[in-house]
Design a protein around this motif. Structure first.
Motif, PDB file in Angstrom:
ATOM      1  N   ALA A  51       0.810  -1.061  -0.036  1.00 35.47           N
ATOM      2  CA  ALA A  51      -0.053  -0.006   0.062  1.00 35.47           C
ATOM      3  C   ALA A  51       0.870   1.375  -0.042  1.00 35.47           C
ATOM      4  CB  ALA A  51      -0.888   0.006   1.191  1.00 35.47           C
ATOM      5  N   TYR A  52       0.515   2.268  -0.716  1.00 34.89           N
ATOM      6  CA  TYR A  52       1.336   3.545  -0.835  1.00 34.89           C
ATOM      7  C   TYR A  52       0.377   4.666  -0.509  1.00 34.89           C
ATOM      8  CZ  TYR A  52       4.585   0.852  -3.852  1.00 34.89           C
ATOM      9  OH  TYR A  52       5.465   0.067  -4.280  1.00 34.89           O
ATOM     10  N   THR A  53       1.100   5.685   0.222  1.00 35.44           N
ATOM     11  CA  THR A  53       0.456   6.869   0.735  1.00 35.44           C
ATOM     12  C   THR A  53       0.167   7.714  -0.748  1.00 35.44           C
ATOM     13  OG1 THR A  53       2.512   8.005   1.134  1.00 35.44           O
ATOM     14  CG2 THR A  53       1.666   6.773   2.825  1.00 35.44           C
ATOM     15  N   PRO A  54      -0.542   8.810  -0.590  1.00 34.57           N
ATOM     16  CA  PRO A  54      -0.696   9.686  -1.943  1.00 34.57           C
ATOM     17  C   PRO A  54       0.450  10.241  -2.350  1.00 34.57           C
ATOM     18  CG  PRO A  54      -2.393  10.003   0.024  1.00 34.57           C
ATOM     19  CD  PRO A  54      -1.688   9.213   0.619  1.00 34.57           C
ATOM     20  N   ASP A  55       1.485  10.344  -1.459  1.00 28.45           N
ATOM     21  CA  ASP A  55       2.587  11.074  -1.919  1.00 28.45           C
ATOM     22  C   ASP A  55       3.690   9.933  -2.474  1.00 28.45           C
ATOM     23  OD1 ASP A  55       3.214  10.330   0.703  1.00 28.45           O
ATOM     24  OD2 ASP A  55       4.051  12.049   1.269  1.00 28.45           O
TER      25      ASP A  55
END
Length: 63
Positions: A51-55
């Motif tokens: 999973a990745y953050t928006p940045d």
């Protein structure tokens, strides 16, 4: 007592290989979230991904 041990052993084996998470993703139509070594993973019916953050950084989690 033997039945309880057998049920717990079966549950541990099924959750350990991701089988339950894949089935849950299929039933809900989305992804299930799993925390492994401080990194959040998304389990889909066809596989898993980080999973990745928006940045665009890897999303961490607390175990």
């Amino acid at each position: 007592m033997k039945t309880t041990i057998l049920i717990l052993l079966t549950a541990a084996m099924l959750t350990g290989c991701g089988w339950f998470d894949r089935k849950l993703a299929a039933v809900t139509g989305g992804a299930t979230k799993t925390c492994v070594d401080g990194v959040l993973y998304l389990q889909f019916t066809s596989g898993a991904t980080v999973a990745y953050t928006p940045d665009s950084k890897v999303k961490t989690c607390i175990m």
